[in-house]
Enzyme design. Sequence first.
Site, PDB file in Angstrom:
ATOM      1  N   ARG A   1      16.854 -38.366  55.398  1.00 54.74           N
ATOM      2  CA  ARG A   1      17.036 -38.087  53.967  1.00 54.74           C
ATOM      3  C   ARG A   1      16.087 -36.977  53.499  1.00 54.74           C
ATOM      4  O   ARG A   1      16.475 -36.112  52.715  1.00 54.74           O
ATOM      5  CB  ARG A   1      16.798 -39.361  53.142  1.00 54.74           C
ATOM      6  CG  ARG A   1      17.857 -40.425  53.403  1.00 54.74           C
ATOM      7  CD  ARG A   1      17.585 -41.679  52.605  1.00 54.74           C
ATOM      8  NE  ARG A   1      17.578 -41.438  51.184  1.00 54.74           N
ATOM      9  CZ  ARG A   1      16.869 -42.150  50.309  1.00 54.74           C
ATOM     10  NH1 ARG A   1      16.108 -43.137  50.714  1.00 54.74           N
ATOM     11  NH2 ARG A   1      16.927 -41.867  49.028  1.00 54.74           N
TER      12      ARG A   1
ATOM     13  N   GLN B   1      15.751 -42.003  38.261  1.00 55.85           N
ATOM     14  CA  GLN B   1      15.659 -43.004  39.335  1.00 55.85           C
ATOM     15  C   GLN B   1      15.600 -42.304  40.688  1.00 55.85           C
ATOM     16  O   GLN B   1      15.431 -42.945  41.706  1.00 55.85           O
ATOM     17  CB  GLN B   1      16.894 -43.905  39.313  1.00 55.85           C
ATOM     18  CG  GLN B   1      17.056 -44.709  38.053  1.00 55.85           C
ATOM     19  CD  GLN B   1      18.397 -45.427  38.054  1.00 55.85           C
ATOM     20  OE1 GLN B   1      18.629 -46.330  38.845  1.00 55.85           O
ATOM     21  NE2 GLN B   1      19.294 -45.015  37.188  1.00 55.85           N
ATOM     22  N   ASN B   2      15.774 -40.994  40.666  1.00 60.50           N
ATOM     23  CA  ASN B   2      15.825 -40.259  41.934  1.00 60.50           C
ATOM     24  C   ASN B   2      14.438 -40.031  42.499  1.00 60.50           C
ATOM     25  O   ASN B   2      13.462 -39.911  41.767  1.00 60.50           O
ATOM     26  CB  ASN B   2      16.545 -38.927  41.742  1.00 60.50           C
ATOM     27  CG  ASN B   2      18.004 -39.130  41.405  1.00 60.50           C
ATOM     28  OD1 ASN B   2      18.518 -40.228  41.578  1.00 60.50           O
ATOM     29  ND2 ASN B   2      18.656 -38.101  40.924  1.00 60.50           N
ATOM     30  N   VAL B   3      14.405 -39.905  43.817  1.00 60.53           N
ATOM     31  CA  VAL B   3      13.133 -39.707  44.515  1.00 60.53           C
ATOM     32  C   VAL B   3      13.092 -38.309  45.126  1.00 60.53           C
ATOM     33  O   VAL B   3      12.198 -37.989  45.895  1.00 60.53           O
ATOM     34  CB  VAL B   3      12.960 -40.788  45.617  1.00 60.53           C
ATOM     35  CG1 VAL B   3      12.848 -42.182  44.991  1.00 60.53           C
ATOM     36  CG2 VAL B   3      14.115 -40.757  46.628  1.00 60.53           C
TER      37      VAL B   3
ATOM     38  N   HIS C   1      11.206 -44.373  40.407  1.00 58.78           N
ATOM     39  CA  HIS C   1      11.271 -44.954  41.759  1.00 58.78           C
ATOM     40  C   HIS C   1      10.438 -44.185  42.783  1.00 58.78           C
ATOM     41  O   HIS C   1      10.632 -44.358  43.984  1.00 58.78           O
ATOM     42  CB  HIS C   1      12.735 -45.062  42.213  1.00 58.78           C
ATOM     43  CG  HIS C   1      13.522 -46.074  41.425  1.00 58.78           C
ATOM     44  ND1 HIS C   1      14.897 -46.179  41.467  1.00 58.78           N
ATOM     45  CD2 HIS C   1      13.113 -47.036  40.567  1.00 58.78           C
ATOM     46  CE1 HIS C   1      15.287 -47.169  40.668  1.00 58.78           C
ATOM     47  NE2 HIS C   1      14.222 -47.684  40.108  1.00 58.78           N
TER      48      HIS C   1
ATOM     49  N   CYS D   1      -0.691 -45.047  52.165  1.00 60.59           N
ATOM     50  CA  CYS D   1      -1.270 -45.820  53.263  1.00 60.59           C
ATOM     51  C   CYS D   1      -1.056 -47.303  52.969  1.00 60.59           C
ATOM     52  O   CYS D   1      -1.362 -47.781  51.879  1.00 60.59           O
ATOM     53  CB  CYS D   1      -2.762 -45.510  53.394  1.00 60.59           C
ATOM     54  SG  CYS D   1      -3.573 -46.584  54.591  1.00 60.59           S
TER      55      CYS D   1
ATOM     56  N   CYS E   1      -6.763 -43.660  58.943  1.00 57.41           N
ATOM     57  CA  CYS E   1      -7.474 -44.943  59.114  1.00 57.41           C
ATOM     58  C   CYS E   1      -6.798 -45.812  60.174  1.00 57.41           C
ATOM     59  O   CYS E   1      -7.306 -46.882  60.521  1.00 57.41           O
ATOM     60  CB  CYS E   1      -7.549 -45.694  57.783  1.00 57.41           C
ATOM     61  SG  CYS E   1      -6.023 -46.546  57.328  1.00 57.41           S
TER      62      CYS E   1
ATOM     63  N   ASN F   1      29.615 -39.222  34.177  1.00 56.21           N
ATOM     64  CA  ASN F   1      29.834 -39.866  35.477  1.00 56.21           C
ATOM     65  C   ASN F   1      31.335 -39.772  35.768  1.00 56.21           C
ATOM     66  O   ASN F   1      32.130 -40.162  34.922  1.00 56.21           O
ATOM     67  CB  ASN F   1      29.393 -41.349  35.397  1.00 56.21           C
ATOM     68  CG  ASN F   1      29.303 -42.008  36.766  1.00 56.21           C
ATOM     69  OD1 ASN F   1      30.103 -41.749  37.647  1.00 56.21           O
ATOM     70  ND2 ASN F   1      28.316 -42.870  36.932  1.00 56.21           N
TER      71      ASN F   1
HETATM   72  P1  NAD Z   1      23.985 -45.099  42.782  1.00 52.67           P
HETATM   73  O1  NAD Z   1      24.063 -44.496  44.133  1.00 52.67           O
HETATM   74  O2  NAD Z   1      24.009 -46.543  42.609  1.00 52.67           O
HETATM   75  O3  NAD Z   1      25.144 -44.533  41.856  1.00 52.67           O
HETATM   76  C1  NAD Z   1      25.380 -43.194  41.731  1.00 52.67           C
HETATM   77  C2  NAD Z   1      26.312 -42.967  40.553  1.00 52.67           C
HETATM   78  O4  NAD Z   1      26.540 -41.561  40.494  1.00 52.67           O
HETATM   79  C3  NAD Z   1      27.674 -43.641  40.652  1.00 52.67           C
HETATM   80  O5  NAD Z   1      27.951 -44.327  39.449  1.00 52.67           O
HETATM   81  C4  NAD Z   1      28.650 -42.484  40.861  1.00 52.67           C
HETATM   82  O6  NAD Z   1      29.897 -42.695  40.240  1.00 52.67           O
HETATM   83  C5  NAD Z   1      27.900 -41.356  40.189  1.00 52.67           C
HETATM   84  N1  NAD Z   1      28.265 -40.014  40.680  1.00 52.67           N
HETATM   85  C6  NAD Z   1      28.702 -39.660  41.919  1.00 52.67           C
HETATM   86  N2  NAD Z   1      28.911 -38.328  41.970  1.00 52.67           N
HETATM   87  C7  NAD Z   1      28.567 -37.843  40.746  1.00 52.67           C
HETATM   88  C8  NAD Z   1      28.550 -36.539  40.192  1.00 52.67           C
HETATM   89  N3  NAD Z   1      28.916 -35.466  40.895  1.00 52.67           N
HETATM   90  N4  NAD Z   1      28.145 -36.398  38.909  1.00 52.67           N
HETATM   91  C9  NAD Z   1      27.751 -37.479  38.176  1.00 52.67           C
HETATM   92  N5  NAD Z   1      27.759 -38.733  38.662  1.00 52.67           N
HETATM   93  C10 NAD Z   1      28.156 -38.908  39.929  1.00 52.67           C
HETATM   94  O7  NAD Z   1      22.697 -44.472  42.162  1.00 52.67           O
HETATM   95  P2  NAD Z   1      21.683 -45.008  41.146  1.00 52.67           P
HETATM   96  O8  NAD Z   1      22.358 -45.747  40.040  1.00 52.67           O
HETATM   97  O9  NAD Z   1      20.860 -43.864  40.831  1.00 52.67           O
HETATM   98  O10 NAD Z   1      20.801 -46.124  41.912  1.00 52.67           O
HETATM   99  C11 NAD Z   1      20.520 -46.235  43.276  1.00 52.67           C
HETATM  100  C12 NAD Z   1      19.063 -46.064  43.681  1.00 52.67           C
HETATM  101  O11 NAD Z   1      19.059 -45.299  44.854  1.00 52.67           O
HETATM  102  C13 NAD Z   1      18.248 -45.271  42.734  1.00 52.67           C
HETATM  103  O12 NAD Z   1      17.377 -46.108  42.138  1.00 52.67           O
HETATM  104  C14 NAD Z   1      17.479 -44.224  43.543  1.00 52.67           C
HETATM  105  O13 NAD Z   1      16.124 -44.573  43.654  1.00 52.67           O
HETATM  106  C15 NAD Z   1      18.061 -44.293  44.898  1.00 52.67           C
HETATM  107  N6  NAD Z   1      18.674 -43.022  45.367  1.00 52.67           N
HETATM  108  C16 NAD Z   1      18.107 -41.818  45.083  1.00 52.67           C
HETATM  109  C17 NAD Z   1      18.714 -40.639  45.524  1.00 52.67           C
HETATM  110  C18 NAD Z   1      18.079 -39.309  45.196  1.00 52.67           C
HETATM  111  O14 NAD Z   1      16.879 -39.251  44.947  1.00 52.67           O
HETATM  112  N7  NAD Z   1      18.858 -38.213  45.157  1.00 52.67           N
HETATM  113  C19 NAD Z   1      19.908 -40.702  46.241  1.00 52.67           C
HETATM  114  C20 NAD Z   1      20.446 -41.961  46.525  1.00 52.67           C
HETATM  115  C21 NAD Z   1      19.828 -43.107  46.064  1.00 52.67           C
END
Ligand code: NAD
Length: 240
Positions: A71, A98-100, A116, A124, A146, A206
């Site tokens: 990833r 919520q993205n990382v 997140h 660590c 460590c 969405n």
């Molecule tokens: P999710 O994967 O549960 O849902 C993603 C949502 O995005 C869905 O509802 C989907 O319909 C929608 N989607 C898909 N393509 C899209 C687009 N082109 N435009 C707009 N919306 C679109 O994700 P979540 O609700 O964020 O939760 C899952 C957890 O997974 C998060 O808390 C996060 O920490 C983690 N995560 C992060 C990443 C990242 O950092 N990019 C990627 C995957 C998962």
Amino acid sequence: MSSIEDAIAAIHDRAPRTVAVLTGAGVSADSGIPTFRGAGGLWRNFHPQQLATPEAFRRDPALVWEWYEWRRGLIRDAHPNAAHEAIARLSDAAVITQNVDGLHARAGSRNIIELHGNIFRVRCTREGTRTMHEQAFDEIPPHCACGALLRPDVVWFGESLSNEDLAKAAAVVRDADIVLIIGTSGVVYPAAGLAPLAQGITIEINPDASEAAEHVRYSIQMRAAQATPRIISAIEEARA
Ligand code: NAD
């Protein structure tokens, strides 16, 4: 479901000053980063929910780290898309993600709460010290100086978010004249509990129906990279 034109008309009417943006994995889908739910989320037939947990890490840290390295590589090679870039144009907007993946910061947003964590930060497991480590690791699983294992500094399923971040995010959402909810399935708590706190205009972007839709006034079924620049332009026009 609402039309983007209705949402734009509401923005022109209200001329919002304070903006909060809540984003989930879907905002980065247009950058080629797979969401957890939906096509492309699987890696070697594992579901993310089987790997992003403290139990999986205790059982097999090398497997979990291999998935993270995969990833991290995808994200390193990806670029912010038109949605991240449009959001970054609003320099005063609070971005709660919520993205990382760090793509909001790479696009230029400065006021970001990463609920997140961040996939390029490691922690660590003994000392709790955090450091940024963007390059690939030579050794999997990686260790701290460590001797203890390092882990990604992200919040796994079953772990708690920072109370401070959550309280700050809740206050920002409550006070905003407009809240955009982009690319989140609305099923991952406590992040999913933020949208219902909004008092201002609420607009969801969405392409699929989501749990967030019931808490918003305008639900636009379009991709983030298509709809977000139009919504942000409307905010800029309304403020001009
Ligand atoms: P999710 O994967 O549960 O849902 C993603 C949502 O995005 C869905 O509802 C989907 O319909 C929608 N989607 C898909 N393509 C899209 C687009 N082109 N435009 C707009 N919306 C679109 O994700 P979540 O609700 O964020 O939760 C899952 C957890 O997974 C998060 O808390 C996060 O920490 C983690 N995560 C992060 C990443 C990242 O950092 N990019 C990627 C995957 C998962």
